[in-house]
Motif scaffolding. Structure first.
Motif, PDB file in Angstrom:
ATOM      1  N   SER B  26     -29.314 -17.998 -15.707  1.00  0.00           N
ATOM      2  CA  SER B  26     -29.641 -17.134 -16.823  1.00  0.00           C
ATOM      3  C   SER B  26     -31.041 -16.617 -16.689  1.00  0.00           C
ATOM      4  N   SER B  27     -31.257 -15.612 -17.414  1.00  0.00           N
ATOM      5  CA  SER B  27     -32.584 -15.049 -17.421  1.00  0.00           C
ATOM      6  C   SER B  27     -33.308 -15.617 -18.593  1.00  0.00           C
ATOM      7  N   PHE B  28     -34.532 -15.744 -18.417  1.00  0.00           N
ATOM      8  CA  PHE B  28     -35.325 -16.231 -19.518  1.00  0.00           C
ATOM      9  C   PHE B  28     -36.454 -15.283 -19.753  1.00  0.00           C
ATOM     10  N   GLU B  46     -35.890 -13.806 -16.177  1.00  0.00           N
ATOM     11  CA  GLU B  46     -34.846 -14.128 -15.238  1.00  0.00           C
ATOM     12  C   GLU B  46     -35.066 -15.537 -14.781  1.00  0.00           C
ATOM     13  N   CYS B  47     -34.039 -16.121 -14.367  1.00  0.00           N
ATOM     14  CA  CYS B  47     -34.197 -17.451 -13.865  1.00  0.00           C
ATOM     15  C   CYS B  47     -34.613 -17.320 -12.437  1.00  0.00           C
ATOM     16  N   ALA B  48     -35.464 -18.116 -12.071  1.00  0.00           N
ATOM     17  CA  ALA B  48     -35.864 -18.129 -10.682  1.00  0.00           C
ATOM     18  C   ALA B  48     -35.326 -19.390 -10.073  1.00  0.00           C
ATOM     19  N   ALA B 257     -31.132  -6.768 -20.756  1.00  0.00           N
ATOM     20  CA  ALA B 257     -30.356  -7.808 -20.077  1.00  0.00           C
ATOM     21  C   ALA B 257     -31.266  -8.790 -19.377  1.00  0.00           C
ATOM     22  N   VAL B 258     -32.461  -8.343 -19.066  1.00  0.00           N
ATOM     23  CA  VAL B 258     -33.361  -9.226 -18.347  1.00  0.00           C
ATOM     24  C   VAL B 258     -34.366  -9.865 -19.288  1.00  0.00           C
ATOM     25  N   SER B 259     -34.524  -9.330 -20.476  1.00  0.00           N
ATOM     26  CA  SER B 259     -35.579  -9.882 -21.319  1.00  0.00           C
ATOM     27  C   SER B 259     -35.081 -10.425 -22.646  1.00  0.00           C
ATOM     28  N   SER B 260     -34.728  -9.552 -23.567  1.00  0.00           N
ATOM     29  CA  SER B 260     -34.522 -10.056 -24.917  1.00  0.00           C
ATOM     30  C   SER B 260     -33.209 -10.821 -25.046  1.00  0.00           C
ATOM     31  N   THR B 261     -32.192 -10.423 -24.293  1.00  0.00           N
ATOM     32  CA  THR B 261     -30.936 -11.174 -24.376  1.00  0.00           C
ATOM     33  C   THR B 261     -31.120 -12.580 -23.830  1.00  0.00           C
ATOM     34  N   CYS B 262     -31.947 -12.689 -22.818  1.00  0.00           N
ATOM     35  CA  CYS B 262     -32.205 -14.013 -22.277  1.00  0.00           C
ATOM     36  C   CYS B 262     -32.930 -14.883 -23.278  1.00  0.00           C
TER      37      CYS B 262
END
Lengths: 167, 295
Positions: B26-28, B46-48, B257-262
């Protein structure tokens, strides 16, 4: 006023082994990008890539490249960059990935961003210093960052040597 | 290197396939202190991947990372849920988020792959989501492989993330009804991109499945994450935002999709552990649990 506009993409090439970075040259990078665009977007992408694409600047010490794309289709060509997994250069295959840092309309804006970015990186390396000598060197490099001065090169050498020591 | 087989309870097949913790999917939310030419500072997440001694998430600008453990449920026998390795054992010192002074947050995440309906399948996630084994993980994800399971996981299961498989052609079509139900509940759908980086066929499946998903869900509640297994499988947040355009997301949706949803997923995961998001319990040093009111 009619002016041909391009987009300059500031990318950083991340490799797992820093010594491999020094072997890069702009023809290898250019060939890799063109191949990746052809793989992802086919003949249409390869045709768009031949318009005004070139590698404007490559710094082998820090892995920074400036790529120039035409303004109308830079997003499409940019979307092929994440699919690059390795660069082939003088017979060796170097596994790496491209990380895009900034998109600018001119080389000058990209350069200004790069100086700010390098300054921030030096700031982040400051707490990792092992002795006073390195600390003083970094502080000197931070102070000498500017657009016109020769600070850029000093910065990059500092960056490279510090990262080797810090990691 | 870096594999240390921490999952002693995983069956051998899994151990062969995934010997070390997968990258977070998941992205964070992460704070990237750079800006695009439009001078928008992106809160991308994003998850790294953390690969033992080498955390490359730091230069990429991610602020949270989740380490993924995969758990496959089959009808054969009840298998043990893997227990997560404590973060301090995996990574020595956490690097600092770019532009901030906090270190990167590392979370644990469990992905349950549901293959067939069986007595064990619906049991864990519908009835006992706060089971002790699942409590150890900060995020719960589920990967359904049939239409019925997809419907169940969208409407009933207490999970945070529903993974869309990218390594094979989707065996079922998405229907609007369960997807809207999941969106109302706050569950997100996830597309991972690491397999697309390896192989041309995988790339086609990834893009095809992602485009199908975007058509049905209209770009809402989607996260893009890497399922990276190596440090080189990670990509920067701006590159992922651009990749979202390939998947059929608009520019704004892609950035979300990469920021607020995470970030929403993280909050959803935290509130899942609480009772209606108000009361949470924490194990005290002494024996037993101690109730404390917190958020």
């Amino acid at each position: 006023m009619v002016r041909v506009k391009s987009r300059y993409l500031l990318c950083e090439i991340n490799v797992s082994d820093r010594r491999d970075l020094l072997k890069l040259d702009d023809r290898a990078v250019s060939g890799t990008v063109k191949a990746a665009v052809a793989r992802t977007h086919g003949d249409y992408g390869a045709a768009l890539c031949s318009i005004r694409f070139c590698v404007k600047y490559l710094n082998a010490h820090t892995g920074i490249v400036f790529l120039r794309f035409p303004k109308g289709c830079y997003k499409l060509l940019w979307s092929a960059l994440p699919f690059i997994t390795s660069i082939e250069c003088c017979g060796r295959i170097i596994p790496c990935f491209f990380n895009c840092l900034h998109v600018g309309g001119t080389i000058r804006t990209c350069q200004k961003f790069l100086i700010r970015y390098n300054t921030r990186q030096l700031h982040r390396m400051l707490p990792k210093c092992k002795n006073e000598e390195e600390k003083r060197q970094i502080q000197k490099a931070i102070l000498s960052c500017s657009l016109t001065g020769g600070g850029d090169e000093a910065l990059e050498d500092e960056l490279e040597s510090e990262e080797e020591d810090g990691e | 290197g870096g594999s240390n087989a921490p999952h002693a309870c995983l069956p051998n097949r899994q151990e062969r396939q995934r010997r070390f913790p997968l990258l977070t999917v998941s992205s964070f939310p992460c704070v990237v202190a750079t800006s695009l030419q439009q001078d928008v500072s992106i809160h991308g997440s994003e998850c790294a991947v953390f690969y033992r001694q080498e955390p490359p998430a730091e230069p990429l600008g991610f602020s949270t990372v989740a380490i993924n453990y995969v758990y496959e449920l089959t009808t054969k026998k009840r298998q043990e849920v893997p227990s997560p390795v404590p973060i301090s054992e995996l990574i020595g010192q956490l690097p600092v988020v770019q532009g901030r002074s906090r270190p990167i947050k590392v979370l644990n995440r469990l992905t349950v792959v549901m293959s067939e309906a069986s007595p064990f399948v619906s049991f864990p996630l519908e009835n006992r989501p706060n089971d002790a084994e699942y409590r150890a993980f900060d995020l719960l994800a589920i990967q359904p492989t049939t239409e019925k399971l997809f419907h169940t996981s969208c409407m009933l299961c207490e999970v945070d993330i529903i993974c869309i498989s990218v390594t094979e052609k989707l065996p079922f079509f998405f229907k609007r009804a369960p997807i809207n139900g999941a969106i109302d509940r706050g569950v997100v759908f996830e597309v991972s991109y690491a397999s697309a980086l390896r192989d041309s066929t995988m790339r086609r499946y990834t893009i095809a499945n992602a485009v199908c998903l975007m058509e049905s869900c209209k770009g809402k509640n989607v996260i893009v994450s890497s399922a990276a297994e190596k440090a080189l499988d990670l990509r920067g947040p701006y590159d992922i935002i651009n990749l979202g355009a390939l998947f059929g997301l608009s520019d704004a949706d892609s950035k979300e999709a990469v920021s607020s949803t995470c970030r929403a997923v993280l909050l959803h995961a935290e509130t899942r552990k609480t009772a209606s998001g108000i009361v949470s319990t924490r194990k005290s040093q002494q024996e037993g649990l101690q109730d404390c009111v917190g958020s």
